[in-house]
Design an enzyme around this catalytic site. Structure first.
Site, short mmCIF file in Angstrom:
data_model
loop_
_atom_site.label_atom_id
_atom_site.label_comp_id
_atom_site.label_asym_id
_atom_site.label_seq_id
_atom_site.Cartn_x
_atom_site.Cartn_y
_atom_site.Cartn_z
N LYS A 87 -40.12 -61.45 -1.69
CA LYS A 87 -39.39 -60.26 -2.15
C LYS A 87 -37.89 -60.54 -2.25
CE LYS A 87 -39.28 -55.33 -0.74
NZ LYS A 87 -39.81 -54.39 0.29
N SER A 102 -44.08 -50.10 2.84
CA SER A 102 -43.82 -50.98 1.70
C SER A 102 -44.53 -52.32 1.72
CB SER A 102 -42.31 -51.20 1.55
OG SER A 102 -41.68 -50.00 1.15
N SER A 110 -42.44 -50.83 -1.54
CA SER A 110 -41.50 -51.42 -2.47
C SER A 110 -41.71 -52.92 -2.71
CB SER A 110 -40.08 -51.21 -1.91
OG SER A 110 -39.92 -51.88 -0.65
#
Length: 461
Positions: free
Chosen positions: A81, A180, A156
């Site tokens: 990420k 997330s 996310s």
């Protein structure tokens, strides 16, 4: 060869490289090629550094040929990420505001992956400033669920979920502030593990809410999650995985956790419970406390801490936030300090109350990960704002409170909905029960094959 390398899960790939059955260079080249093709098509990739990765892969192969003792992820190509810092590299956090930010430090978890021999190929897509449970990103576009690109992949940590599910990388690190890791895990058919708050270092990671943020792995299997968690904590979560779960007790909370539950999701969860009972698990029913209070306190902590980070940008560059993102941060500017301190001071007491009510005498609690079938991108971005907010609220219904409590939790796939999108359960434990959670999921994956299913968008054939 391309298909066979891409098909391997993290531990199998690591073991094959260590044995010399596959070179790190070959694995890295396949991974880079797939990230550049399938990954770009699914909008899962932010940036790659192929030359640096291939150079590191060649060094890994030479080290192995020299007979050196090898660490547990030697030569394994990974991507993560885009909020994990590496000194000198760009790290935008999915935002327009930080599009040219270069870190001057490297995250501790990146150092630990380096020490374990893993290769860092680059960074993957995420929601803007990690503030969307669906993966919404107005600036970079939406990452696409590999099971059906009309649907959200969860956020996310959207790019990490897409990349692992589509067999672009064998594993990835993400973060979880309100679900997330568990959202993309559930929506993409993966194990998404949120560790106990504070277990994994978060320095060198773009923060959202320091009291809630957790770093953890997204993988296909419990064993893969155990290996990654072992590396980033310097612990051992892999050796006891095969001990079985006969005699374990799992609580099934009702009330709040059944309120929004879609009938098809309920049916898949019941099938998972039956499979766990077949492995020797006893189940009990429990009742949760007032979750409205817990959710309100979680929202207060997140919005206040996020507002403290974003205050200057909100004043100077409000137009560079998506409306959906800015509207979630701004309320934090207006809470009194006394309310914030109260939310922190009540945390331990409320956590013990939730454990007593939801887990009780059991080892773990089993909850829905997502109460509804995976929604479409359209349903979470267009139309009446109230309708969009309602769908997003349903996505986070079973996850966000767990972050306030600081407890470990993991999603695991347990079937598919009528549209062919994954369904998942969520296991929650007492603090530092990660090994127990992973052991239960590992046992479940030993008698099911949901984690082995491959989305068509993976293009393995």
């Amino acid at each position: 060869m391309t298909q066979s390398i891409a098909s391997l899960d993290l531990c199998t790939l690591a073991d094959a490289i260590a044995a010399g059955d596959i070179t790190s260079v070959a694995a890295t080249q396949v991974t880079l090629d797939r990230l550049e093709t399938v990954g770009r098509k699914l909008n899962a990739v932010v940036r790659l550094d192929g030359a640096r990765a291939l150079q590191a892969a060649d060094a890994a192969d030479r080290l192995r040929a020299g007979g050196a003792a090898l660490p547990p992820l030697h030569g394994v190509p990974l991507a993560h990420k885009d909020l994990f810092y590496r000194a000198g590299d760009l790290s935008a956090g999915g935002s327009k505001i930080r599009s040219d930010f270069r870190a001057d430090t490297t995250a501790t978890v990146m150092h630990r992956l380096d020490a374990a021999g893993a290769l860092d190929l680059g960074r993957l897509q995420l929601a803007e400033f990690a503030l969307s449970p669906t993966g919404y990103n107005e600036h970079n576009g939406h990452a696409l669920n590999p099971w059906n690109p009309a649907h959200v992949p969860g956020g996310s940590s959207s790019g990490s979920g897409v990349a692992v599910a589509a067999r672009l990388v064998a594993g990835s690190l993400g973060t979880d502030t309100g679900g997330s890791l568990r959202h993309p895990g559930a929506m993409c058919g993966l194990v998404g593990l949120k560790p106990t708050w504070g277990l994994v270092p978060t320095d060198g990671v773009m923060p959202l809410s320091a009291s809630l943020d957790c770093t953890g792995p997204l993988t296909r299997t419990a064993r893969d999650s155990a290996r990654l968690l072992s590396v980033i904590t310097s612990g051992d979560y892999e050796s006891g995985l095969g001990d079985g779960i006969k005699g374990m007790t799992i609580a099934i909370p009702g009330g709040y956790y059944r309120e929004l539950l879609h009938p098809l999701i309920a049916a898949r969860l019941e099938q998972a419970v039956v499979a766990l009972r077949g492995l020797g698990v006893t189940t009990i029913e429990t009742a949760p406390p007032d979750m409205a209070v817990i959710n309100a306190l979680m929202h207060l902590l997140m919005s206040v801490e996020a507002a403290a980070i974003h205050r200057r940008w909100l004043i100077e560059r409000p137009q560079d936030y998506a409306d959906q993102v800015r509207s979630r941060i701004e309320p934090g500017l207006f809470y009194p300090a006394t309310r914030y301190v109260e939310a922190l001071s009540l945390r331990a007491q409320i956590t013990q109350g939730w454990i007593a009510s939801c887990i009780g005498a059991a080892d773990l609690a089993l909850l829905p990960a997502i109460s509804i079938p995976v929604p479409t991108i359209e349903a979470t971005t267009q139309g009446d704002p109230a309708d969009v907010a309602r769908v997003i609220g349903q996505v986070t219904h079973c996850t966000r409170g767990i972050n306030y409590l600081g407890l470990p939790a993991a999603s695991a796939p347990c079937g598919f909905d009528a549209a062919g999108l994954p369904v998942a359960f969520q296991l929650v434990g007492r603090p530092y029960a990660e090994a127990t959670i992973l052991r239960a999921i590992h046992a479940y994956q030993g008698v099911t094959d949901w984690h082995q299913r491959v989305p068509d968008a993976a293009e393995l054939n």
